[in-house]
Design a protein around this motif. Sequence first.
Motif: not given
Length: 546
Positions: A341-358
């Motif tokens: 699911s594109d939507r889920l994938q995008k959501r997970l990737a953006h969440h991971a990106k935010r985690v990593l940015e910290k």
Amino acid sequence: MSKIAHYLQEHLVGEVMTSVDARRYFSTDSSIVALPPALISYPRNESDVRKAARFSWQLAERGRIIPLTPRGSGTDSTGGAIGSGLLMVFPAHMNRILELDTKSGEVTVEPGINFGKLNQTLQTHGRYIPTFPASVEYSTIGGSVAMNVAGEKSIKYGSISNYVKRLRVVLANGEVIETERLSKRDLNKKLGMATFEGEIYRALDGLLEENHELIATMQRPVTKNNAGYNLIDIKDRDGSFDLSALFIGSQGTLGIISELTLMSDGYNPNTSLIMATFDDLQNVQAAIDSLSSSKELPSALEIANNGLFEAVDQLNPNQIKDLLPHPRPAYVLFVEYDNPSDRLQKRLAHHAKRVLEKLATSVQLETEPEAQQRLWKIRQVSSSYIAHSDGFKKATPLISDSSVPPERLSELIAGVGDLFRHIDIKPLALWGHAGDGILHIQPHLNLSQVGDRQKAFRLLDDYYKLVLSLGGSISGGRSDGRLKAPYLEQMYGTEVYALLKKVKQIFDPYGTLNPGVKFGTSVDDLKRLLRPDYTFGHIYDHLPRS
Ligand SMILES: Cc1cc2nc3c(=O)[nH]c(=O)nc-3n(C[C@H](O)[C@H](O)[C@H](O)COP(=O)(O)OP(=O)(O)OC[C@H]3O[C@@H](n4cnc5c(N)ncnc54)[C@H](O)[C@@H]3O)c2cc1C
């Protein structure tokens, strides 16, 4: 040519060879040990395998042992694909897809089929087996199941054991059995059989029943454990029973796999890939903890360090020239999501990106295949590192593939850094499957020099002590082979070790099935078998297929 070779040539359809060249060629796999076989065969079919096993059994009954070693592509880096007797090399002829159900994705194959080629075929039907090893282009399915391989996608998909539905296995005496999960009722039928198969079921069932509590102590807090035999997943609480769990990861020491029925998964080429760079190990650990504890796991969570990048910069200055900042970051994590699911994938990737940015010093999210390939190239530089040789100094596959609980990966990295400093080995280049707590470390050593050989054996001893002190397994992603056999008792203790030996005895009463692998190899044996001229040469026989 010996009488044995004459006999086998007469009775097998496939070729049987004893030439000096063939014996020299097959005396090595991808490990640092060597052992020339007496004979080599290219079995044509299961009947060839049965005849060879029956012949070896009959000789053993008369007191003469001809060991049988099955072999795929020989990329085993634990010394499991070599042996002193008859080597059975499967990719030559037994390399076909026998049946493919494109709807369910179930596929039946011969053991010598190339893993990469099988996945290519499956991908044309939108499917694949995601638990492929990094050596997917070279290795066979038979070898991969016998090693219970795991790879970059194993944080989400587990080991190949998750995809094995049914096996056909030639037993030590030449009998063929089929393994899959049996109901209690079907198990009772097996227990009543008057054959060697029946004997095995009776002896094993008895052993499992008597040793419940002991077997429970084999559980480790890791996601991958291939040390010894998997006694935990054979018998379920409902009384159902599956011998496959034992053969998977057993490296030909219990039987020879002649056919495999595997499941496959949906293949989604459209992924999201994040690369994050770090200057601090504790932040790396915090990122791993956060990403690997989420309900929706990434499809890859890989790590590499600056020791690897700097080594590659010296060996091939242009390879990752502008792909990473200078000075090279201490650690890089690669995080991939492959959800359909594109939507889920995008959501997970953006969440991971935010985690990593910290936590990270830089974070890059790519969704375009070309840009992703550039990032993966950074992780894949490990292949240039291991292929390079500086005279006799090579990246030796000594201590690859143990696993620790993923939340203790930073302790393993720090601990191995200390070991390298104490023993004076440079550089510490490491990479691996962070989400599974698995590191690959191949120290640059010249095994023809006494000093480096001493360092190698000190490192082996100290590394496994370190892994075990962290609650880990000496064999995480692949099996024990010869290289880790001396450490198996240390990992499980005397009682479990004795139990594992009993299991081996049930299947292999004469010790004809790949002896020296998992059991029967000491550190002194390893010293005797060591290849002072270790090279990675064989790998060039299996250049990636298009
Ligand atoms: C560069 C490199 C990267 C690697 N990356 C990974 C990785 O990411 N993950 C991983 O798990 N491993 C990895 N490996 C280890 C190895 O490549 C894999 O385990 C591979 O799947 C083995 O396949 P093979 O065909 O080469 O088997 P072989 O090396 O030929 O055999 C492996 C073992 O299986 C036994 N065997 C082979 N065929 C049969 C059969 N039909 N029946 C019973 N036993 C059999 C052999 O006796 C041997 O003990 C890597 C190795 C290299 C050199």
